[in-house]
Design a protein around this motif. Sequence first.
Motif, PDB file in Angstrom:
ATOM      1  N   ASN A 184      88.994  38.922  15.489  1.00  0.00           N
ATOM      2  CA  ASN A 184      87.951  39.880  15.825  1.00  0.00           C
ATOM      3  C   ASN A 184      87.872  41.058  14.869  1.00  0.00           C
ATOM      4  O   ASN A 184      87.079  41.985  15.060  1.00  0.00           O
ATOM      5  CB  ASN A 184      88.157  40.406  17.242  1.00  0.00           C
ATOM      6  N   LEU A 185      88.761  41.053  13.859  1.00  0.00           N
ATOM      7  CA  LEU A 185      88.762  42.143  12.895  1.00  0.00           C
ATOM      8  C   LEU A 185      87.778  41.861  11.776  1.00  0.00           C
ATOM      9  O   LEU A 185      87.736  40.752  11.240  1.00  0.00           O
ATOM     10  CB  LEU A 185      90.163  42.338  12.296  1.00  0.00           C
ATOM     11  N   THR A 186      86.991  42.876  11.441  1.00  0.00           N
ATOM     12  CA  THR A 186      86.007  42.701  10.382  1.00  0.00           C
ATOM     13  C   THR A 186      85.827  44.014   9.637  1.00  0.00           C
ATOM     14  O   THR A 186      86.110  45.089  10.172  1.00  0.00           O
ATOM     15  CB  THR A 186      84.656  42.228  10.958  1.00  0.00           C
ATOM     16  N   ASP A 187      85.391  43.950   8.411  1.00  0.00           N
ATOM     17  CA  ASP A 187      85.182  45.144   7.593  1.00  0.00           C
ATOM     18  C   ASP A 187      84.300  46.161   8.321  1.00  0.00           C
ATOM     19  O   ASP A 187      83.218  45.802   8.835  1.00  0.00           O
ATOM     20  CB  ASP A 187      84.486  44.758   6.287  1.00  0.00           C
ATOM     21  N   GLY A 188      84.759  47.412   8.380  1.00  0.00           N
ATOM     22  CA  GLY A 188      83.950  48.472   8.946  1.00  0.00           C
ATOM     23  C   GLY A 188      84.146  48.685  10.426  1.00  0.00           C
ATOM     24  O   GLY A 188      83.522  49.578  11.002  1.00  0.00           O
ATOM     25  N   LEU A 189      84.991  47.880  11.074  1.00  0.00           N
ATOM     26  CA  LEU A 189      85.237  48.071  12.505  1.00  0.00           C
ATOM     27  C   LEU A 189      85.808  49.472  12.718  1.00  0.00           C
ATOM     28  O   LEU A 189      86.750  49.887  12.029  1.00  0.00           O
ATOM     29  CB  LEU A 189      86.224  47.015  13.005  1.00  0.00           C
ATOM     30  N   LEU A 190      85.239  50.217  13.674  1.00  0.00           N
ATOM     31  CA  LEU A 190      85.571  51.628  13.853  1.00  0.00           C
ATOM     32  C   LEU A 190      86.112  51.867  15.245  1.00  0.00           C
ATOM     33  O   LEU A 190      85.547  51.403  16.232  1.00  0.00           O
ATOM     34  CB  LEU A 190      84.335  52.497  13.621  1.00  0.00           C
ATOM     35  N   ILE A 191      87.206  52.628  15.330  1.00  0.00           N
ATOM     36  CA  ILE A 191      87.740  53.054  16.632  1.00  0.00           C
ATOM     37  C   ILE A 191      88.225  54.501  16.491  1.00  0.00           C
ATOM     38  O   ILE A 191      88.449  54.987  15.394  1.00  0.00           O
ATOM     39  CB  ILE A 191      88.899  52.137  17.113  1.00  0.00           C
ATOM     40  N   TYR A 192      88.416  55.173  17.665  1.00  0.00           N
ATOM     41  CA  TYR A 192      89.048  56.492  17.665  1.00  0.00           C
ATOM     42  C   TYR A 192      90.485  56.321  18.114  1.00  0.00           C
ATOM     43  O   TYR A 192      90.758  55.836  19.223  1.00  0.00           O
ATOM     44  CB  TYR A 192      88.315  57.457  18.603  1.00  0.00           C
ATOM     45  N   ASN A 193      91.422  56.707  17.242  1.00  0.00           N
ATOM     46  CA  ASN A 193      92.847  56.510  17.512  1.00  0.00           C
ATOM     47  C   ASN A 193      93.364  57.722  18.288  1.00  0.00           C
ATOM     48  O   ASN A 193      93.462  58.834  17.755  1.00  0.00           O
ATOM     49  CB  ASN A 193      93.613  56.348  16.195  1.00  0.00           C
ATOM     50  N   THR A 194      93.698  57.513  19.557  1.00  0.00           N
ATOM     51  CA  THR A 194      94.185  58.624  20.385  1.00  0.00           C
ATOM     52  C   THR A 194      95.610  59.021  20.020  1.00  0.00           C
ATOM     53  O   THR A 194      96.058  60.126  20.370  1.00  0.00           O
ATOM     54  CB  THR A 194      94.117  58.244  21.872  1.00  0.00           C
ATOM     55  N   THR A 195      96.342  58.172  19.340  1.00  0.00           N
ATOM     56  CA  THR A 195      97.709  58.520  18.914  1.00  0.00           C
ATOM     57  C   THR A 195      97.676  59.543  17.787  1.00  0.00           C
ATOM     58  O   THR A 195      98.440  60.520  17.779  1.00  0.00           O
ATOM     59  CB  THR A 195      98.475  57.270  18.462  1.00  0.00           C
ATOM     60  N   THR A 196      96.775  59.326  16.830  1.00  0.00           N
ATOM     61  CA  THR A 196      96.712  60.210  15.656  1.00  0.00           C
ATOM     62  C   THR A 196      95.567  61.202  15.735  1.00  0.00           C
ATOM     63  O   THR A 196      95.433  62.059  14.863  1.00  0.00           O
ATOM     64  CB  THR A 196      96.551  59.378  14.372  1.00  0.00           C
ATOM     65  N   ALA A 197      94.709  61.096  16.767  1.00  0.00           N
ATOM     66  CA  ALA A 197      93.539  61.963  16.924  1.00  0.00           C
ATOM     67  C   ALA A 197      92.622  61.880  15.706  1.00  0.00           C
ATOM     68  O   ALA A 197      92.110  62.893  15.219  1.00  0.00           O
ATOM     69  CB  ALA A 197      93.957  63.401  17.187  1.00  0.00           C
ATOM     70  N   CYS A 198      92.417  60.645  15.216  1.00  0.00           N
ATOM     71  CA  CYS A 198      91.560  60.425  14.062  1.00  0.00           C
ATOM     72  C   CYS A 198      90.776  59.116  14.250  1.00  0.00           C
ATOM     73  O   CYS A 198      91.185  58.229  15.006  1.00  0.00           O
ATOM     74  CB  CYS A 198      92.377  60.321  12.782  1.00  0.00           C
ATOM     75  N   PHE A 199      89.641  59.024  13.524  1.00  0.00           N
ATOM     76  CA  PHE A 199      88.915  57.761  13.481  1.00  0.00           C
ATOM     77  C   PHE A 199      89.600  56.822  12.497  1.00  0.00           C
ATOM     78  O   PHE A 199      89.976  57.220  11.393  1.00  0.00           O
ATOM     79  CB  PHE A 199      87.461  57.982  13.058  1.00  0.00           C
ATOM     80  N   ASP A 200      89.773  55.578  12.915  1.00  0.00           N
ATOM     81  CA  ASP A 200      90.328  54.535  12.046  1.00  0.00           C
ATOM     82  C   ASP A 200      89.256  53.487  11.783  1.00  0.00           C
ATOM     83  O   ASP A 200      88.433  53.180  12.668  1.00  0.00           O
ATOM     84  CB  ASP A 200      91.527  53.846  12.699  1.00  0.00           C
ATOM     85  N   TYR A 201      89.260  52.952  10.597  1.00  0.00           N
ATOM     86  CA  TYR A 201      88.340  51.849  10.295  1.00  0.00           C
ATOM     87  C   TYR A 201      89.127  50.719   9.641  1.00  0.00           C
ATOM     88  O   TYR A 201      90.138  50.958   8.970  1.00  0.00           O
ATOM     89  CB  TYR A 201      87.199  52.319   9.384  1.00  0.00           C
ATOM     90  N   TYR A 202      88.629  49.499   9.879  1.00  0.00           N
ATOM     91  CA  TYR A 202      89.312  48.335   9.337  1.00  0.00           C
ATOM     92  C   TYR A 202      88.671  47.955   8.007  1.00  0.00           C
ATOM     93  O   TYR A 202      87.442  47.943   7.864  1.00  0.00           O
ATOM     94  CB  TYR A 202      89.227  47.148  10.305  1.00  0.00           C
ATOM     95  N   LYS A 203      89.558  47.635   7.036  1.00  0.00           N
ATOM     96  CA  LYS A 203      89.069  47.217   5.727  1.00  0.00           C
ATOM     97  C   LYS A 203      89.745  45.913   5.343  1.00  0.00           C
ATOM     98  O   LYS A 203      90.990  45.829   5.330  1.00  0.00           O
ATOM     99  CB  LYS A 203      89.370  48.289   4.671  1.00  0.00           C
ATOM    100  N   ALA A 204      88.915  44.906   5.052  1.00  0.00           N
ATOM    101  CA  ALA A 204      89.469  43.631   4.605  1.00  0.00           C
ATOM    102  C   ALA A 204      89.944  43.759   3.172  1.00  0.00           C
ATOM    103  O   ALA A 204      89.203  44.221   2.296  1.00  0.00           O
ATOM    104  CB  ALA A 204      88.419  42.542   4.721  1.00  0.00           C
ATOM    105  N   LEU A 205      91.215  43.411   2.918  1.00  0.00           N
ATOM    106  CA  LEU A 205      91.777  43.504   1.585  1.00  0.00           C
ATOM    107  C   LEU A 205      91.709  42.184   0.822  1.00  0.00           C
ATOM    108  O   LEU A 205      91.817  42.143  -0.395  1.00  0.00           O
ATOM    109  CB  LEU A 205      93.234  43.992   1.672  1.00  0.00           C
ATOM    110  N   SER A 206      91.557  41.095   1.583  1.00  0.00           N
ATOM    111  CA  SER A 206      91.385  39.767   0.997  1.00  0.00           C
ATOM    112  C   SER A 206      90.719  38.895   2.051  1.00  0.00           C
ATOM    113  O   SER A 206      90.371  39.370   3.149  1.00  0.00           O
ATOM    114  CB  SER A 206      92.739  39.179   0.560  1.00  0.00           C
ATOM    115  N   ALA A 207      90.584  37.607   1.738  1.00  0.00           N
ATOM    116  CA  ALA A 207      89.920  36.710   2.687  1.00  0.00           C
ATOM    117  C   ALA A 207      90.691  36.584   3.986  1.00  0.00           C
ATOM    118  O   ALA A 207      90.104  36.354   5.048  1.00  0.00           O
ATOM    119  CB  ALA A 207      89.736  35.326   2.048  1.00  0.00           C
ATOM    120  N   ASN A 208      92.005  36.736   3.913  1.00  0.00           N
ATOM    121  CA  ASN A 208      92.830  36.502   5.104  1.00  0.00           C
ATOM    122  C   ASN A 208      93.631  37.727   5.554  1.00  0.00           C
ATOM    123  O   ASN A 208      94.479  37.606   6.434  1.00  0.00           O
ATOM    124  CB  ASN A 208      93.798  35.342   4.843  1.00  0.00           C
TER     125      ASN A 208
END
Length: 588
Positions: free
Chosen positions: A68-92
């Motif tokens: 379910n992970l894809t480039d640009g997926l955005l969440i608010y991280n309550t542990t760090t109090a910051c927005f996190d985004y997912y970035k694909a570094l390779s195909a897998n």
Amino acid sequence: MSFTAIVLLFSGITGYTQTNNTKLKDGSVASSPLTALPGAVFELESITRGFLAPRMTTQQRNAIAKANLTDGLLIYNTTTACFDYYKALSANSGDWFSICGTPPPATFTITSAQCNEITSHGTFLQGKGLDASNYLSIPLTVSTPGSYSIRVTTNNGYYFEKTGIFTSAGTFTVNLPATGKPVNPSELGDEGSILLNEIPLTTINCKPKIKVSPQVVFSLICEDYSESVTLGAGKSIGSFSVSISVNVTSLGAYSVSTEARNGVSFSASGTFTNIGSNTITLLPNGTPESTGEFNYAISSNSGAATCNLKVNYLNRTITVLGLGQDRYQPGTANNNQASRAILTNLTNFGSNGVVKVDLQIINGNFSQDATLKSIINSNNIDIIVIGYNYLPNAASITVLDNFIKRKKGVLIHSQENDALGAANLINTITGGSAIVGTLNNPNTYLNILSNISDPILTKPFIDLKGKYAGVDLINSCLYISNLPGNMIKLGVVNTNPSLVYMAKHSSLGYVFVGDAGWTAGEVGSNNLDIWPASISAGGNLLSKLYFNNYPVNINSTATVHNSFLYANTIAWAIEYVKKNTNPSYIIP
């Protein structure tokens, strides 16, 4: 169009391909376009509400299925109090990144060997809040740099935690500060549970133990704690201690202390092993700044009431030995003669005098050799004053040399006659090659004091730099030529500055004066050629008129200050004794 209608419209068009862009409004912005900006596929408009992204902890974020992970997926991280985004570094593969700039989580672990090296620091005490001295050192191995959080929890009211960034791979030791307050004692040690980036450490069984000591319970038994201590060399207080009573109701580690007063505090620490009445010994820390009485408050880690301690710091009695006869040394002079009266005047030398000290005067007359040594040892002599007509023999010179160099006492060597014997004593003490001679009929009764800032010439009674000291008659006085290099010139013959009348050693307690009568004087004496140490009744210091160019001009006079010079010399000797003399040393 209402906000509800826009939502319904938006919901209704999700079933077919959307070819236009969409705008959602809540009506808080008036007269704005109904359609989204041309460059946006979707626009939200409000000045009273915000866009709410999915909120989750780092652990929950990491649990999102990889599929379910894809480039640009955005969440608010309550542990760090910051927005996190997912970035694909390779195909897998890919990783989460923080908009706040925090790097992705590091990959690290703790090995079995490293687990055995985990160490707790500081004292963990039941019921006592933890501070900067309490922390846990954890060695670990980092394989991928990045951000980290390490947390060690206990079930006893406290935990350890640290966050940061590993900038490189390798082996590190991280110190985790402690937070909280241990609720219960734990002699066997509380087990700590380790979480690495919020994931429990399960690859090995690692449960660090933290020992918590029981809270000691005791009360101070307040009595009249009043002590006196006599100051030793260098104002030291030696083995002085204060014993106080306590009643113990719960065993454990104790600490009892006072605040600092007069440069000294008192403290004791240890562990009670017996319930009931106990005695604690408080030891001093520091060096007293002065004499006098000082009050201390005794407090403890039991939280009980404080007690009072009164300490009276006393100068030890300084003992002065006089050698010689009559009015020329303090042991044989009477209370109307300067050699003694100046020292017994409590305004000059007393507990509240210019020099705060208690003096004791001993008479040694003409004691030599073994008798002299016995007097010094049995009376614990600190200062020796030689007057007329004491002439130390060879064996006595050895005793006096030992007194100065090993006991660190003070010798005020006033001598006339026997120039060779005087030179022997000077050179034995200094290791020099002083030449001592007799100057008869020098046509002056005056010696001029050096213009240098030496304690004998500057304090504490008057500044004597450049002033005159008189001699007691002018026959048989001694003067030094070829002064040793470790002697300081304090006074010279007025008519011949190459001849030294008074000198002191640069580091030892030794003063030479080439006139055995320089301290002589009597109340009411106005003679211009004898007894130059002038005093009033009771030993008050006075200056005196004295012959200058005699017998050439009997009307030529000058003022001499022998009483003040004698008092300054004794004051210097007392300070030297306080700092240096070993009262327990016995001359062999």
